[in-house]
Scaffold this active site. Structure first.
Site, PDB file in Angstrom:
ATOM      1  N   VAL A 192     -20.829  -0.156  -6.796  1.00  0.00           N
ATOM      2  CA  VAL A 192     -20.897  -1.609  -6.607  1.00  0.00           C
ATOM      3  C   VAL A 192     -22.301  -2.026  -6.147  1.00  0.00           C
ATOM      4  CG1 VAL A 192     -19.919  -3.614  -5.459  1.00  0.00           C
ATOM      5  CG2 VAL A 192     -18.445  -1.679  -5.986  1.00  0.00           C
ATOM      6  N   GLY A 230     -24.242   2.607  -4.639  1.00  0.00           N
ATOM      7  CA  GLY A 230     -23.304   3.327  -5.501  1.00  0.00           C
ATOM      8  C   GLY A 230     -22.827   2.427  -6.621  1.00  0.00           C
ATOM      9  N   LYS A 240       0.865  -1.181   0.000  1.00  0.00           N
ATOM     10  CA  LYS A 240       0.000   0.000   0.000  1.00  0.00           C
ATOM     11  C   LYS A 240       0.903   1.232   0.000  1.00  0.00           C
ATOM     12  CE  LYS A 240      -4.476   0.880   0.343  1.00  0.00           C
ATOM     13  NZ  LYS A 240      -5.593   0.125  -0.238  1.00  0.00           N
ATOM     14  N   GLY A 294     -26.285   1.243   0.539  1.00  0.00           N
ATOM     15  CA  GLY A 294     -25.320   1.880  -0.366  1.00  0.00           C
ATOM     16  C   GLY A 294     -25.479   1.350  -1.788  1.00  0.00           C
TER      17      GLY A 294
HETATM   18  P1  NAD Z   1     -19.578   4.542  -4.159  1.00  0.00           P
HETATM   19  O1  NAD Z   1     -19.051   5.791  -3.588  1.00  0.00           O
HETATM   20  O2  NAD Z   1     -19.820   4.457  -5.624  1.00  0.00           O
HETATM   21  O3  NAD Z   1     -20.966   4.159  -3.443  1.00  0.00           O
HETATM   22  C1  NAD Z   1     -21.158   4.239  -2.072  1.00  0.00           C
HETATM   23  C2  NAD Z   1     -22.627   4.527  -1.837  1.00  0.00           C
HETATM   24  O4  NAD Z   1     -22.868   4.482  -0.450  1.00  0.00           O
HETATM   25  C3  NAD Z   1     -23.047   5.915  -2.330  1.00  0.00           C
HETATM   26  O5  NAD Z   1     -24.271   5.821  -3.046  1.00  0.00           O
HETATM   27  C4  NAD Z   1     -23.195   6.727  -1.031  1.00  0.00           C
HETATM   28  O6  NAD Z   1     -24.205   7.709  -1.121  1.00  0.00           O
HETATM   29  C5  NAD Z   1     -23.553   5.646  -0.049  1.00  0.00           C
HETATM   30  N1  NAD Z   1     -23.129   5.961   1.323  1.00  0.00           N
HETATM   31  C6  NAD Z   1     -21.959   6.477   1.736  1.00  0.00           C
HETATM   32  N2  NAD Z   1     -21.937   6.601   3.071  1.00  0.00           N
HETATM   33  C7  NAD Z   1     -23.127   6.145   3.514  1.00  0.00           C
HETATM   34  C8  NAD Z   1     -23.706   6.011   4.785  1.00  0.00           C
HETATM   35  N3  NAD Z   1     -23.059   6.388   5.906  1.00  0.00           N
HETATM   36  N4  NAD Z   1     -24.939   5.484   4.861  1.00  0.00           N
HETATM   37  C9  NAD Z   1     -25.596   5.108   3.750  1.00  0.00           C
HETATM   38  N5  NAD Z   1     -25.117   5.222   2.505  1.00  0.00           N
HETATM   39  C10 NAD Z   1     -23.885   5.736   2.394  1.00  0.00           C
HETATM   40  O7  NAD Z   1     -18.569   3.390  -3.672  1.00  0.00           O
HETATM   41  P2  NAD Z   1     -18.397   1.926  -4.246  1.00  0.00           P
HETATM   42  O8  NAD Z   1     -17.269   1.916  -5.209  1.00  0.00           O
HETATM   43  O9  NAD Z   1     -19.724   1.376  -4.631  1.00  0.00           O
HETATM   44  O10 NAD Z   1     -17.851   1.173  -2.946  1.00  0.00           O
HETATM   45  C11 NAD Z   1     -18.731   0.850  -1.878  1.00  0.00           C
HETATM   46  C12 NAD Z   1     -17.949   0.140  -0.778  1.00  0.00           C
HETATM   47  O11 NAD Z   1     -17.298  -1.024  -1.331  1.00  0.00           O
HETATM   48  C13 NAD Z   1     -16.819   0.957  -0.158  1.00  0.00           C
HETATM   49  O12 NAD Z   1     -16.690   0.560   1.192  1.00  0.00           O
HETATM   50  C14 NAD Z   1     -15.584   0.493  -0.928  1.00  0.00           C
HETATM   51  O13 NAD Z   1     -14.421   0.682  -0.195  1.00  0.00           O
HETATM   52  C15 NAD Z   1     -15.913  -0.971  -1.113  1.00  0.00           C
HETATM   53  N6  NAD Z   1     -15.218  -1.618  -2.243  1.00  0.00           N
HETATM   54  C16 NAD Z   1     -15.396  -1.141  -3.511  1.00  0.00           C
HETATM   55  C17 NAD Z   1     -14.733  -1.761  -4.572  1.00  0.00           C
HETATM   56  C18 NAD Z   1     -14.915  -1.274  -5.979  1.00  0.00           C
HETATM   57  O14 NAD Z   1     -14.534  -2.003  -6.910  1.00  0.00           O
HETATM   58  N7  NAD Z   1     -15.483  -0.111  -6.205  1.00  0.00           N
HETATM   59  C19 NAD Z   1     -13.913  -2.876  -4.323  1.00  0.00           C
HETATM   60  C20 NAD Z   1     -13.777  -3.362  -3.021  1.00  0.00           C
HETATM   61  C21 NAD Z   1     -14.440  -2.721  -1.982  1.00  0.00           C
END
Ligand code: NAD
Length: 352
Positions: free
Chosen positions: A183, A181, A79, A179
């Site tokens: 994913v 978003g 990292k 959430g």
């Molecule tokens: P994103 O930012 O696209 O989506 C996150 C969603 O969660 C958003 O719609 C946001 O409004 C909502 N959110 C944020 N805080 C919140 C809260 N306190 N209560 C309710 N809703 C809330 O992120 P993402 O890329 O979809 O990732 C989501 C999670 O998965 C994160 O924890 C990220 O670290 C993890 N993750 C993502 C990936 C990836 O490929 N994108 C891979 C591994 C892990």
């Protein structure tokens, strides 16, 4: 540019970079390269001290070793962190210096996107080092990982369904997603296609309204959502949501979602187990993105079919975790760590 080493027990290499010209103050931690070069994202945060940044980079790089070991990416864990306010400090000179810093560890550390670091930043880093992954498809890289993470989650949920309900069939099962978003939103659509009844919540009310209108999902308020009755609860928003307050209120049989670091503390895995709730360790079920990135490092370059084949193995990885948990009478969180350690030990033995 001044590069110096920091001795840390249990870590292969930890290095610090100070570059007066660009203002770069950064750390790279290479936890373990037994299974391959150390892959892990680069994040930029206004840490209040170097100790705080060091704590973060050490914890995260070790997590990457375990994640990659279970996912069988053929990579180790690392990292990097840049200390500073991303709004004030980002500059081409800073990212070029970061590129030279990464180049200095000669391919032992390979970087990718993480908190506050975007593709445009990594493109600048790439001008100084080739050890950068996750750039655009047009650049021959693997592109946006989110759809792959969502697919991996779906596949992993099949193993969860089998363990918790005796069948991988989603039809009629209620899945609550916090959430929606990149994913979580994709996962919701995939689950609906599989016949699940999808319930969603998010702090972004506009997003909830859009997803409800276009896909007909049931919606619940984000506040207190964890007590909504469902078969599977999928945290896909943020970390540390499973704690002393939420776990006693959960009304589900299993927790399986993509969010990183879902347990506030490791002991919360025991609390879930005590309540008879099956927990899919986050770093096992959310490995689709890193698997997709790892495929671009294969000799032939990025190949989507190869990536999907490896992502589908998340099902097998979770089956293994659940088996260890049953046989050794430990939490699934502990079982995942044991699986990772077994794989690292086997890699070490093969190299000896
Ligand atoms: P994103 O930012 O696209 O989506 C996150 C969603 O969660 C958003 O719609 C946001 O409004 C909502 N959110 C944020 N805080 C919140 C809260 N306190 N209560 C309710 N809703 C809330 O992120 P993402 O890329 O979809 O990732 C989501 C999670 O998965 C994160 O924890 C990220 O670290 C993890 N993750 C993502 C990936 C990836 O490929 N994108 C891979 C591994 C892990």
């Amino acid at each position: 540019m001044e590069i110096s080493e920091i001795e840390v027990d249990g870590y292969e290499k930890v290095v610090r970079c100070r570059d007066q010209k660009s203002g770069l103050h950064a750390l790279i931690a290479i936890h373990d390269t037994t299974l391959g070069p150390a892959l892990g994202g680069m994040r930029m945060l206004p840490y209040t001290s170097e100790d705080e940044a060091l704590f973060d980079v050490l914890r995260l790089s070790k997590g990457m070793t375990y994640k990659s070991a279970v996912a069988e990416t053929g990579l180790g864990g690392g990292k990097s962190v840049i200390l500073g306010d991303p709004k004030a400090l980002k500059s081409p000179a800073l990212f070029r210096a970061m590129g030279r810093f990464i180049e200095s560890v000669e391919g032992q550390y390979i970087t990718a996107e993480d908190m506050n670091i975007g593709i445009p930043d990594l493109e600048i880093v790439r001008q100084e080092t080739r050890w950068v992954t996750g750039l655009s498809r047009e650049a021959g890289s693997s592109g946006n990982p989110s759809p792959y993470t969502a697919r991996g989650c779906l596949v992993g949920m099949r193993a969860v369904m089998e363990e918790a309900f005796g069948s991988p069939d989603f039809r009629g099962k209620r899945v609550l997603i916090q959430g929606i978003g990149a994913v979580g939103g994709r996962l919701a659509i995939l689950l609906k296609e599989q016949g699940a009844h999808v319930v969603v919540c998010d702090i972004n009310e506009q997003r909830v309204a859009e997803m409800k209108q276009s896909h007909g999902f049931e919606t619940v308020p984000d506040a207190g959502h964890f007590s909504v009755a469902c078969d599977v609860y999928a945290p896909c928003a943020r970390g540390a949501g499973l704690d002393d307050v939420t776990i006693p209120k959960l009304a589900c049989k299993a927790v399986a979602g993509c969010a990183n670091n879902q347990l506030l503390e490791p002991r919360h895995a025991r609390d879930l187990r005590a309540r008879g709730i099956l927990y899919a360790p986050d770093y096992v079920i959310n490995a689709g993105g890193i698997i997709n990135v790892s495929v671009e490092l294969l000799p032939g370059g990025y190949d989507e079919a190869a990536s999907l084949r490896q992502i589908d193995r998340i099902y097998d990885h979770l089956k293994q975790v659940f088996e260890i948990s049953r046989k050794e009478d430990v939490t699934t969180h502990e079982a995942a760590a044991r699986l990772a350690e077994q794989r690292i030990a086997a890699g070490r033995a093969a190299r000896a």
